[in-house]
Design a protein around this motif. Structure first.
Motif, PDB file in Angstrom:
ATOM      1  N   GLU A  84       0.828  -1.205   0.000  1.00 47.16           N
ATOM      2  CA  GLU A  84       0.000   0.000   0.000  1.00 47.16           C
ATOM      3  C   GLU A  84       0.863   1.256   0.000  1.00 47.16           C
ATOM      4  O   GLU A  84       0.565   2.223  -0.695  1.00 47.16           O
ATOM      5  N   HIS A  85       1.930   1.227   0.775  1.00 45.90           N
ATOM      6  CA  HIS A  85       2.822   2.376   0.818  1.00 45.90           C
ATOM      7  C   HIS A  85       3.500   2.585  -0.531  1.00 45.90           C
ATOM      8  O   HIS A  85       3.674   3.714  -0.985  1.00 45.90           O
ATOM      9  N   VAL A  86       3.881   1.498  -1.177  1.00 47.47           N
ATOM     10  CA  VAL A  86       4.514   1.578  -2.498  1.00 47.47           C
ATOM     11  C   VAL A  86       3.537   2.183  -3.508  1.00 47.47           C
ATOM     12  O   VAL A  86       3.894   3.069  -4.284  1.00 47.47           O
ATOM     13  N   VAL A  87       2.295   1.748  -3.479  1.00 49.09           N
ATOM     14  CA  VAL A  87       1.287   2.268  -4.407  1.00 49.09           C
ATOM     15  C   VAL A  87       1.029   3.750  -4.131  1.00 49.09           C
ATOM     16  O   VAL A  87       0.894   4.552  -5.064  1.00 49.09           O
ATOM     17  N   GLN A  88       0.973   4.138  -2.872  1.00 49.11           N
ATOM     18  CA  GLN A  88       0.784   5.549  -2.523  1.00 49.11           C
ATOM     19  C   GLN A  88       1.927   6.398  -3.081  1.00 49.11           C
ATOM     20  O   GLN A  88       1.691   7.473  -3.630  1.00 49.11           O
ATOM     21  N   ARG A  89       3.141   5.926  -2.935  1.00 49.73           N
ATOM     22  CA  ARG A  89       4.296   6.674  -3.449  1.00 49.73           C
ATOM     23  C   ARG A  89       4.244   6.769  -4.968  1.00 49.73           C
ATOM     24  O   ARG A  89       4.563   7.804  -5.550  1.00 49.73           O
ATOM     25  N   LEU A  90       3.850   5.685  -5.606  1.00 45.97           N
ATOM     26  CA  LEU A  90       3.744   5.673  -7.065  1.00 45.97           C
ATOM     27  C   LEU A  90       2.693   6.671  -7.537  1.00 45.97           C
ATOM     28  O   LEU A  90       2.949   7.469  -8.449  1.00 45.97           O
ATOM     29  N   MET A  91       1.521   6.646  -6.941  1.00 47.82           N
ATOM     30  CA  MET A  91       0.461   7.562  -7.346  1.00 47.82           C
ATOM     31  C   MET A  91       0.858   9.010  -7.074  1.00 47.82           C
ATOM     32  O   MET A  91       0.554   9.893  -7.863  1.00 47.82           O
ATOM     33  N   HIS A  92       1.534   9.244  -5.963  1.00 44.04           N
ATOM     34  CA  HIS A  92       1.995  10.599  -5.666  1.00 44.04           C
ATOM     35  C   HIS A  92       2.989  11.065  -6.726  1.00 44.04           C
ATOM     36  O   HIS A  92       2.953  12.212  -7.156  1.00 44.04           O
ATOM     37  N   ALA A  93       3.841  10.158  -7.169  1.00 39.49           N
ATOM     38  CA  ALA A  93       4.865  10.520  -8.160  1.00 39.49           C
ATOM     39  C   ALA A  93       4.264  10.883  -9.503  1.00 39.49           C
ATOM     40  O   ALA A  93       4.763  11.773 -10.183  1.00 39.49           O
ATOM     41  N   VAL A  94       3.191  10.214  -9.906  1.00 46.99           N
ATOM     42  CA  VAL A  94       2.673  10.433 -11.259  1.00 46.99           C
ATOM     43  C   VAL A  94       1.392  11.254 -11.306  1.00 46.99           C
ATOM     44  O   VAL A  94       1.091  11.865 -12.334  1.00 46.99           O
ATOM     45  N   ALA A  95       0.631  11.316 -10.241  1.00 53.49           N
ATOM     46  CA  ALA A  95      -0.679  11.961 -10.306  1.00 53.49           C
ATOM     47  C   ALA A  95      -0.690  13.409  -9.840  1.00 53.49           C
ATOM     48  O   ALA A  95      -1.637  14.132 -10.133  1.00 53.49           O
ATOM     49  N   MET A  96       0.325  13.842  -9.133  1.00 57.40           N
ATOM     50  CA  MET A  96       0.296  15.197  -8.587  1.00 57.40           C
ATOM     51  C   MET A  96       0.339  16.279  -9.658  1.00 57.40           C
ATOM     52  O   MET A  96      -0.372  17.280  -9.547  1.00 57.40           O
ATOM     53  N   ALA A  97       1.127  16.104 -10.700  1.00 56.56           N
ATOM     54  CA  ALA A  97       1.235  17.147 -11.730  1.00 56.56           C
ATOM     55  C   ALA A  97      -0.091  17.396 -12.447  1.00 56.56           C
ATOM     56  O   ALA A  97      -0.500  18.559 -12.580  1.00 56.56           O
ATOM     57  N   PRO A  98      -0.814  16.359 -12.901  1.00 51.67           N
ATOM     58  CA  PRO A  98      -2.098  16.632 -13.540  1.00 51.67           C
ATOM     59  C   PRO A  98      -3.126  17.252 -12.586  1.00 51.67           C
ATOM     60  O   PRO A  98      -3.879  18.148 -12.978  1.00 51.67           O
ATOM     61  N   LEU A  99      -3.125  16.819 -11.335  1.00 55.24           N
ATOM     62  CA  LEU A  99      -4.050  17.401 -10.373  1.00 55.24           C
ATOM     63  C   LEU A  99      -3.683  18.848 -10.062  1.00 55.24           C
ATOM     64  O   LEU A  99      -4.561  19.704  -9.902  1.00 55.24           O
TER      65      LEU A  99
END
Length: 124
Positions: A84-99
């Motif tokens: 879960e922590h790995v997935v959170q880090r992954l989503m943070h890495a790729v999803a923050m710029a579009p948001l």
């Protein structure tokens, strides 16, 4: 802020295409009308919610997704992190710029609308 608007409108072929999308596809209430006051505000809130929902990952991020997963899985092995922590880090890495871009668009639209409201109130 202009870059965020252009990025959103580019997907629709410009601001007119985006307006047509809101009117015809989304059927946003009052999309083709000149509104003021509360009706205009409610339409603006609905339109900015749609803009946030349209935020999407850029092709570069999706193309490099496999590489990021491998890197984060490697970090998980060394750091003892759970999946879960790995997935959170992954989503943070790729999803923050579009948001962030979508949020910048919302801020600029709200500022534009409030300036117009101020001008209208001053003339009233």
């Amino acid at each position: 802020m202009r870059a965020a608007a252009n990025q959103l409108w580019t997907c629709f072929g410009g601001v007119r295409g985006y307006a047509r999308y809101l009117k015809e596809s989304v059927q946003l209430p009052g999309a083709g009308l000149a509104l003021s006051g509360g009706a205009a505000w409610h339409r603006l809130v609905a339109e900015t919610e749609i803009a946030i929902r349209l935020a999407h990952l850029p092709r570069e991020a999706v193309a490099g997704f496999d590489c990021l997963v491998v890197q984060l899985e490697g970090a998980r092995v060394l750091g003892g992190q759970n999946r879960e922590h790995v997935v959170q880090r992954l989503m943070h890495a790729v999803a923050m710029a579009p948001l962030q871009s979508a949020a910048n668009y919302v801020v600029s639209r709200m500022a534009w609308a409030l300036k117009r409201q101020k001008i209208a109130a001053m003339h009233w």
